[in-house]
Design a protein around this motif. Sequence first.
Motif, short mmCIF file in Angstrom:
data_model
loop_
_atom_site.label_atom_id
_atom_site.label_comp_id
_atom_site.label_asym_id
_atom_site.label_seq_id
_atom_site.Cartn_x
_atom_site.Cartn_y
_atom_site.Cartn_z
N ILE A 84 -15.48 4.19 -30.09
CA ILE A 84 -15.21 4.76 -31.42
C ILE A 84 -16.08 4.08 -32.48
CG2 ILE A 84 -13.48 4.90 -33.26
CD1 ILE A 84 -11.39 5.38 -31.07
N LEU A 85 -16.18 2.75 -32.41
CA LEU A 85 -16.95 2.01 -33.40
C LEU A 85 -18.46 2.24 -33.23
CD1 LEU A 85 -14.98 -1.38 -33.45
CD2 LEU A 85 -14.85 0.52 -35.08
N SER A 86 -18.92 2.26 -31.99
CA SER A 86 -20.37 2.41 -31.76
C SER A 86 -20.86 3.80 -32.15
CB SER A 86 -20.69 2.13 -30.29
OG SER A 86 -20.08 3.09 -29.45
N LYS A 87 -20.01 4.81 -32.02
CA LYS A 87 -20.40 6.18 -32.34
C LYS A 87 -19.89 6.64 -33.70
CE LYS A 87 -20.81 7.73 -27.54
NZ LYS A 87 -20.35 8.71 -26.52
N ASP A 88 -19.25 5.72 -34.42
CA ASP A 88 -18.72 6.01 -35.77
C ASP A 88 -17.85 7.27 -35.77
OD1 ASP A 88 -18.30 5.60 -38.45
OD2 ASP A 88 -20.10 6.68 -39.07
N LEU A 89 -16.93 7.34 -34.80
CA LEU A 89 -16.08 8.53 -34.67
C LEU A 89 -15.04 8.62 -35.77
CD1 LEU A 89 -15.47 8.67 -30.80
CD2 LEU A 89 -17.11 9.96 -32.17
N VAL A 90 -14.75 7.52 -36.44
CA VAL A 90 -13.76 7.56 -37.53
C VAL A 90 -14.20 8.55 -38.61
CG1 VAL A 90 -12.62 6.21 -39.33
CG2 VAL A 90 -13.00 5.20 -37.08
N SER A 91 -15.49 8.58 -38.92
CA SER A 91 -16.00 9.50 -39.94
C SER A 91 -16.48 10.82 -39.33
CB SER A 91 -17.13 8.85 -40.72
OG SER A 91 -18.18 8.47 -39.85
N LYS A 92 -16.98 10.77 -38.07
CA LYS A 92 -17.54 11.98 -37.46
C LYS A 92 -16.48 12.86 -36.80
CE LYS A 92 -22.07 9.91 -36.48
NZ LYS A 92 -23.02 9.51 -35.43
N SER A 94 -12.57 12.38 -36.97
CA SER A 94 -11.33 11.67 -37.30
C SER A 94 -10.13 12.24 -36.54
CB SER A 94 -11.07 11.73 -38.80
OG SER A 94 -11.01 13.07 -39.25
#
Length: 238
Positions: A84-92, A94
């Motif tokens: 999740i952190l490496s692919k920035d899934l929080v913003s991409k 959610s």
Amino acid sequence: MVELKDAFTLLHPAIAVFFVFPLIGMVINLAWQTRQRRLQTKAEGKSKIPPVVGAEHNRLGNWLTSTVVGIALLGIAHPIIKNILSKDLVSKNSFQVAFIGLMFVATIASLVFLYKSREKKWRAVFATLAGAGLVILGCQDGVYRLSNEWYWSHYYIGIVAALLMIFSLAIAPSIYKDKSHRWRIVHTVLNCIALLLFIGQGLTGTRDLLQIPLSWQEPYIYQCDFANKTCPSPPPKG
């Protein structure tokens, strides 16, 4: 010096060594004593083994189930969070992150309700939900499953062992009510299988620790050809 992200990688095996495997030994010892006491009482009418061994076996067995499921969730959570952190899934994405978070909460809650449930149908429902939660979380991106060699995959062996523990917990009350001892036989057979899986976990877990690079090594290690066991040559100096 080991970085914090690398230290988290060691958390899962450390808990297994310090808590899970010693607990397995105690549960096996109490299970053997419980069986011996039952056989001696049936044959001779009495036994020198104290009756408390049965209650202790049940109590520590419950602890074993919670620790096995807990360590399985921890082992799954680390690579999922890393992905999740490496692919920035929080913003991409959610929604996916929220779904994963809810699945962790639902799985833990289902296990808690399974401990508290007394009726057979509810125990079946919560055992199914807890098991399904483990499987769904294990299917998320980032989890190292080694699916092409599933028969000695640390992930698959661990998931099956955790599912057997959940099932054993679900049928535990039925063991004491069943005069035909069918559920007791099922419980014994499944936990013998689980013991073999735990031995497999010790072997495959040690192997996987040798294969997991430190964070600073990852850019170089992942350039290697694992099929042919070759790595690119370093550039010449000077």
